[in-house]
Design a protein around this motif. Sequence first.
Motif, PDB file in Angstrom:
ATOM      1  N   ALA A   1       0.830  -1.208   0.000  1.00  0.00           N
ATOM      2  CA  ALA A   1       0.000   0.000   0.000  1.00  0.00           C
ATOM      3  C   ALA A   1       0.861   1.253   0.000  1.00  0.00           C
ATOM      4  CB  ALA A   1      -0.939  -0.005   1.202  1.00  0.00           C
ATOM      5  N   LYS A   2       2.001   1.212   0.710  1.00  0.00           N
ATOM      6  CA  LYS A   2       2.887   2.370   0.738  1.00  0.00           C
ATOM      7  C   LYS A   2       3.435   2.686  -0.652  1.00  0.00           C
ATOM      8  CE  LYS A   2       4.382   1.532   5.494  1.00  0.00           C
ATOM      9  NZ  LYS A   2       5.504   1.082   6.354  1.00  0.00           N
TER      10      LYS A   2
ATOM     11  N   GLU B   1       7.604   8.045 -13.890  1.00  0.00           N
ATOM     12  CA  GLU B   1       8.478   9.187 -13.630  1.00  0.00           C
ATOM     13  C   GLU B   1       8.009   9.989 -12.421  1.00  0.00           C
ATOM     14  OE1 GLU B   1       8.742   7.909 -17.818  1.00  0.00           O
ATOM     15  OE2 GLU B   1       7.072   8.433 -16.491  1.00  0.00           O
ATOM     16  N   GLU B   2       6.692  10.145 -12.277  1.00  0.00           N
ATOM     17  CA  GLU B   2       6.160  10.851 -11.109  1.00  0.00           C
ATOM     18  C   GLU B   2       6.252   9.983  -9.857  1.00  0.00           C
ATOM     19  OE1 GLU B   2       2.233  12.258 -11.809  1.00  0.00           O
ATOM     20  OE2 GLU B   2       2.762  13.312 -13.672  1.00  0.00           O
ATOM     21  N   TRP B   3       6.073   8.678 -10.037  1.00  0.00           N
ATOM     22  CA  TRP B   3       6.102   7.764  -8.892  1.00  0.00           C
ATOM     23  C   TRP B   3       7.465   7.753  -8.208  1.00  0.00           C
ATOM     24  CZ3 TRP B   3       8.376   2.593  -8.682  1.00  0.00           C
ATOM     25  CH2 TRP B   3       8.024   1.885  -7.533  1.00  0.00           C
ATOM     26  N   VAL B   4       8.557   7.750  -8.996  1.00  0.00           N
ATOM     27  CA  VAL B   4       9.875   7.717  -8.355  1.00  0.00           C
ATOM     28  C   VAL B   4      10.173   9.028  -7.634  1.00  0.00           C
ATOM     29  CG1 VAL B   4      10.796   6.019  -9.988  1.00  0.00           C
ATOM     30  CG2 VAL B   4      11.137   8.444 -10.442  1.00  0.00           C
ATOM     31  N   GLU B   5       9.617  10.128  -8.121  1.00  0.00           N
ATOM     32  CA  GLU B   5       9.757  11.391  -7.385  1.00  0.00           C
ATOM     33  C   GLU B   5       8.948  11.338  -6.089  1.00  0.00           C
ATOM     34  OE1 GLU B   5       9.060  14.989  -9.469  1.00  0.00           O
ATOM     35  OE2 GLU B   5      10.057  14.343 -11.320  1.00  0.00           O
ATOM     36  N   HIS B   6       7.725  10.888  -6.209  1.00  0.00           N
ATOM     37  CA  HIS B   6       6.823  10.812  -5.059  1.00  0.00           C
ATOM     38  C   HIS B   6       7.407   9.922  -3.957  1.00  0.00           C
ATOM     39  CE1 HIS B   6       3.025  10.033  -2.924  1.00  0.00           C
ATOM     40  NE2 HIS B   6       3.365   8.774  -2.972  1.00  0.00           N
ATOM     41  N   ARG B   7       7.951   8.766  -4.344  1.00  0.00           N
ATOM     42  CA  ARG B   7       8.491   7.814  -3.366  1.00  0.00           C
ATOM     43  C   ARG B   7       9.663   8.394  -2.595  1.00  0.00           C
ATOM     44  NH1 ARG B   7       7.558   3.486  -0.914  1.00  0.00           N
ATOM     45  NH2 ARG B   7       9.070   2.032  -1.759  1.00  0.00           N
TER      46      ARG B   7
ATOM     47  N   ALA C   1      10.298  12.682   1.724  1.00  0.00           N
ATOM     48  CA  ALA C   1      10.307  12.198   3.103  1.00  0.00           C
ATOM     49  C   ALA C   1       8.910  12.123   3.686  1.00  0.00           C
ATOM     50  CB  ALA C   1      11.185  13.115   3.969  1.00  0.00           C
ATOM     51  N   VAL C   2       8.085  13.128   3.394  1.00  0.00           N
ATOM     52  CA  VAL C   2       6.701  13.140   3.880  1.00  0.00           C
ATOM     53  C   VAL C   2       5.811  13.249   2.649  1.00  0.00           C
ATOM     54  CG1 VAL C   2       5.040  14.176   5.447  1.00  0.00           C
ATOM     55  CG2 VAL C   2       7.477  14.331   5.962  1.00  0.00           C
ATOM     56  N   ALA C   3       5.738  12.145   1.915  1.00  0.00           N
ATOM     57  CA  ALA C   3       4.993  12.160   0.662  1.00  0.00           C
ATOM     58  C   ALA C   3       3.505  11.969   0.930  1.00  0.00           C
ATOM     59  CB  ALA C   3       5.496  11.045  -0.260  1.00  0.00           C
ATOM     60  N   GLU C   4       2.690  12.644   0.151  1.00  0.00           N
ATOM     61  CA  GLU C   4       1.251  12.405   0.202  1.00  0.00           C
ATOM     62  C   GLU C   4       0.963  11.229  -0.729  1.00  0.00           C
ATOM     63  OE1 GLU C   4      -0.797  15.929  -0.812  1.00  0.00           O
ATOM     64  OE2 GLU C   4       0.045  17.090   0.832  1.00  0.00           O
ATOM     65  N   PRO C   5       0.561  10.074  -0.191  1.00  0.00           N
ATOM     66  CA  PRO C   5       0.398   8.889  -1.031  1.00  0.00           C
ATOM     67  C   PRO C   5      -0.610   9.118  -2.148  1.00  0.00           C
ATOM     68  CG  PRO C   5       0.307   8.323   1.299  1.00  0.00           C
ATOM     69  CD  PRO C   5       0.241   9.810   1.206  1.00  0.00           C
ATOM     70  N   VAL C   6      -0.316   8.551  -3.288  1.00  0.00           N
ATOM     71  CA  VAL C   6      -1.236   8.586  -4.421  1.00  0.00           C
ATOM     72  C   VAL C   6      -1.760   7.175  -4.613  1.00  0.00           C
ATOM     73  CG1 VAL C   6      -1.458   8.964  -6.902  1.00  0.00           C
ATOM     74  CG2 VAL C   6      -0.046  10.500  -5.524  1.00  0.00           C
ATOM     75  N   ALA C   7      -3.036   6.982  -4.404  1.00  0.00           N
ATOM     76  CA  ALA C   7      -3.610   5.654  -4.544  1.00  0.00           C
ATOM     77  C   ALA C   7      -3.335   5.129  -5.943  1.00  0.00           C
ATOM     78  CB  ALA C   7      -5.109   5.697  -4.279  1.00  0.00           C
ATOM     79  N   GLY C   8      -2.858   3.906  -6.026  1.00  0.00           N
ATOM     80  CA  GLY C   8      -2.411   3.390  -7.314  1.00  0.00           C
ATOM     81  C   GLY C   8      -3.490   2.735  -8.135  1.00  0.00           C
TER      82      GLY C   8
ATOM     83  N   PHE D   1      -6.810   2.944   3.992  1.00  0.00           N
ATOM     84  CA  PHE D   1      -7.774   3.990   4.353  1.00  0.00           C
ATOM     85  C   PHE D   1      -7.068   5.328   4.536  1.00  0.00           C
ATOM     86  CE2 PHE D   1     -10.400   6.473   7.217  1.00  0.00           C
ATOM     87  CZ  PHE D   1     -11.684   6.264   6.716  1.00  0.00           C
ATOM     88  N   GLU D   2      -5.956   5.327   5.292  1.00  0.00           N
ATOM     89  CA  GLU D   2      -5.214   6.569   5.523  1.00  0.00           C
ATOM     90  C   GLU D   2      -4.743   7.167   4.199  1.00  0.00           C
ATOM     91  OE1 GLU D   2      -2.094   5.452   8.123  1.00  0.00           O
ATOM     92  OE2 GLU D   2      -3.355   5.376   9.910  1.00  0.00           O
ATOM     93  N   GLU D   3      -4.236   6.301   3.336  1.00  0.00           N
ATOM     94  CA  GLU D   3      -3.773   6.756   2.024  1.00  0.00           C
ATOM     95  C   GLU D   3      -4.928   7.354   1.235  1.00  0.00           C
ATOM     96  OE1 GLU D   3      -2.224   4.124  -1.538  1.00  0.00           O
ATOM     97  OE2 GLU D   3      -0.801   4.132   0.111  1.00  0.00           O
ATOM     98  N   GLY D   4      -6.098   6.706   1.330  1.00  0.00           N
ATOM     99  CA  GLY D   4      -7.262   7.191   0.607  1.00  0.00           C
ATOM    100  C   GLY D   4      -7.747   8.549   1.098  1.00  0.00           C
ATOM    101  N   VAL D   5      -7.640   8.787   2.407  1.00  0.00           N
ATOM    102  CA  VAL D   5      -8.057  10.084   2.952  1.00  0.00           C
ATOM    103  C   VAL D   5      -7.198  11.207   2.373  1.00  0.00           C
ATOM    104  CG1 VAL D   5      -8.198  11.482   5.043  1.00  0.00           C
ATOM    105  CG2 VAL D   5      -9.022   9.124   5.070  1.00  0.00           C
TER     106      VAL D   5
END
Length: 675
Positions: free
Chosen positions: A500-501, A530-536, A539-546, A565-569
Amino acid sequence: MGATGLADRLAAARAGALVGRGSERAVLDRMLSGAADAPLVAYLHGPGGIGKSSLLRHAARRAETAGRRVVHVDARFLDADPRRIEEAAALACVEPGTVLLVDSFEHCQPLEPWLRDTFLLRLAEGALVVLASRVAPDPEWSLDPGWTELFAELVVRPLDAAQSDALLAARGVAEERRPAIVAFAGGSPLALSLAASVPAAALGASPLWKPTGDVLTTLVERLVGELPSTAHRRALEVVAQAYVTRESLLRAVLGDEDTATVFPWLRQLPYIEATPEGLHPHDAVRATLAADLRWRDPERYEDVRVGVSVACLRAVRGASEDDALPRVAEWMFLFRDQGTPDDLYDWRAHPHVEDTPLRPDDVPDVLRMAEDAEGSASARAVAHWVRRQPRGFRVYRYSGSSAPVAFMAVLRLEAPLPEDLAEDPLIASLWDFVESVAPLGRGEHLGIRRFAVQPGLHQRPSPLMDLVSRRTIADEMRTRGRAVTFTVFEDAERWRDYLAKAGLLEVVAVDVDGREQHVFGRDWRRQPVEEWVEHRARAVAEPVAGWPGTPAPGGAADDLPRAVFEEGVVEALRTWRAPREFATSVLLRSRLVPGGSADPVADLRGAVTAALDALQVDPAGVKAHEVLTATYLSVARTHRATARRLGVPYGTYRRHLAAAKERLVEQLLGHGAAG
């Protein structure tokens, strides 16, 4: 207490604090005992804070015990002037058996040829010399046959974990606090000693130790020293994040001009090792530089990590087939502290295991492993895909052996054939899901890591599963035109939060001959690689549901895993002003949306809005409502601009935002329970 008594007590305390260094002390002890085959000059070298001065003090005590006169010279105060050295060391030239100890010799390094070829030849009979420097000795010492038997180079290396623990124990650090300090210090006696000097009362109840700003400032000054320019500092910031730094990686992050200046300088630093793969910093230096930058400038810290992550992606894409996995491992090094199933995942090389293509004579072993691990139905599916897509299989062998010990397969599908659906029930169920939720467009394909089989451990973390993960990630990074990706696990509970992370959510669970197999997926059309490797890398990334969420048939789905759920919020907040993206929220599958809802998207918005309003029951809740509304619901703007609008420092804003998101999640979880 007299001066002599104080000196004796200091010497005794220092002697007791000297841990390890058995080989170095043995050489020095042989010299000071007058052994006929012992060297006359010892050259200690290693990075700052590694313990060179402690070894010089050891030599001084042994010399004094043996009745020898000792001359201490601190090269920091000699201005690299030969006359100053001659004055400071004059006694060693006239009194036989004198021991000359020169600390911080790197400040006089230009005088090394003069010292070797001129000054040392003037020393009195039986005199001994011990030099300590951050810089390795001139090769001429070992090339000159006259010095070969008289000179000893002693590399002072980091303490191992047991020695580090012993040093902390000797300093009175509680046993439960030591592992975190040992992990950070990387064997540096200086870092260990500074951590040990922090009073236990100042650490609070948590056994987790983190260096304070004062400790970091001292470590940077002592380990790294003064830097020539901002470009040199930024180069070190890159080196601290990358597992190995090559000139190409540094150029990708810093640009051509700065790289041409700083890369040769980096190679000469005493705390950086130049290897065939590139530059590696000393562990303590790496940890200190990274922690210091994160403390000083969190935004710059994230920018450096993003730059390294993107450079690693380019390296993976530009690598040969054989080199792709090491390049992926270097990318994964960025996330070594983010936690994995059982904490057994290891980003490092596994030279004893080889990742190889499937060979025709491997097939019987592959089918046997599939049946042993997952049953006959799985073996039949493997047999089908071996015929259909043999190039998608990878087989793992121990070095020196041709026998397969594990295998995996990544399949590529644009549209499955009827026999694919008949022979593999998991693919049949998955294809139904894709067709109903996010059908492929023209020219698109899906990828699925369909099998990952290692007999015995099966899908538990191990060196074999490490390589399976690297191969899977390499395939995602290097393949063009992939719309969606999936991965299959039987042991879903072990892997769910970890996946999920990374934006991989469970989409299908299929019973295959009595064994439940779980499929996790993400849609690259929502967030490209390309955006995913930046996002990952943030340090405090806002998760993007995949994967786009869909309401469960006939009503609300069961509770989502908390991590999902936390990621979805956070994803719902992030896409609040983007209706099309918001309409794919994973929370549409949660109990926030009533079963049979006529307008699930509107109901979800209503639930989030109500939860936001309900936060305002106390001053902290009012602050949480304010920061969430300003960040996500108002006109889109950067986080720094939002911090300015709220009138708080950026660091304070980040802390308030993190706390506010946690509070909103708890409020929404309460809503779901109540509903």
